[in-house]
Design a protein around this motif. Structure first.
Motif: not given
Length: 56
Positions: A5-10, A34-36, A39-42
Protein backbone atom coordinates in the motif's frame (compact mmCIF):
# COMPACT_ATOMS: atom_id res chain seq x y z
CA UNK A 1 0.58 0.37 6.70
CA UNK A 2 1.10 -2.54 4.35
CA UNK A 3 4.34 -2.19 2.37
CA UNK A 4 2.50 -2.71 -0.92
CA UNK A 5 0.00 0.00 0.00
CA UNK A 6 2.88 2.37 0.81
CA UNK A 7 4.53 1.58 -2.52
CA UNK A 8 1.27 2.23 -4.35
CA UNK A 9 0.89 5.55 -2.56
CA UNK A 10 4.40 6.63 -3.55
CA UNK A 11 3.96 5.51 -7.16
CA UNK A 12 0.63 7.34 -7.39
CA UNK A 13 2.21 10.52 -6.02
CA UNK A 14 5.08 10.22 -8.51
CA UNK A 15 2.72 9.70 -11.45
CA UNK A 16 0.58 12.66 -10.37
CA UNK A 17 3.68 14.84 -10.07
CA UNK A 18 4.89 13.90 -13.55
CA UNK A 19 1.42 14.54 -14.99
CA UNK A 20 1.27 17.92 -13.28
CA UNK A 21 4.51 19.06 -14.91
CA UNK A 22 3.45 17.68 -18.26
CA UNK A 23 5.81 14.70 -18.44
CA UNK A 24 3.27 12.12 -19.49
CA UNK A 25 5.91 9.69 -20.78
CA UNK A 26 7.36 9.13 -17.31
CA UNK A 27 3.86 9.07 -15.80
CA UNK A 28 2.90 6.35 -18.28
CA UNK A 29 5.98 4.31 -17.38
CA UNK A 30 5.05 4.52 -13.69
CA UNK A 31 1.69 2.91 -14.47
CA UNK A 32 3.27 -0.53 -15.06
CA UNK A 33 4.67 -0.98 -11.54
CA UNK A 34 1.47 0.57 -10.16
CA UNK A 35 -0.56 -2.15 -11.87
CA UNK A 36 1.71 -4.86 -10.49
CA UNK A 37 1.42 -3.52 -6.95
CA UNK A 38 -2.37 -3.23 -7.30
CA UNK A 39 -2.46 -6.87 -8.40
CA UNK A 40 -0.59 -7.82 -5.23
CA UNK A 41 -3.03 -5.84 -3.11
CA UNK A 42 -6.17 -7.10 -4.84
CA UNK A 43 -5.54 -10.53 -6.35
CA UNK A 44 -8.38 -11.95 -8.45
CA UNK A 45 -8.33 -15.43 -6.92
CA UNK A 46 -7.52 -14.46 -3.34
CA UNK A 47 -3.87 -15.51 -3.46
CA UNK A 48 -0.67 -13.89 -4.61
CA UNK A 49 2.36 -15.44 -6.26
CA UNK A 50 4.02 -15.31 -2.85
CA UNK A 51 1.26 -17.50 -1.38
CA UNK A 52 1.74 -20.33 -3.85
CA UNK A 53 4.14 -23.12 -3.19
CA UNK A 54 6.83 -23.82 -5.80
CA UNK A 55 5.59 -26.09 -8.53
CA UNK A 56 2.05 -25.79 -7.34
Amino acid sequence: MNEYQRALTLLTEAADLMDSIGDTLIAAHISTPMALVEDRLHPLNGTTDLDRSPGG
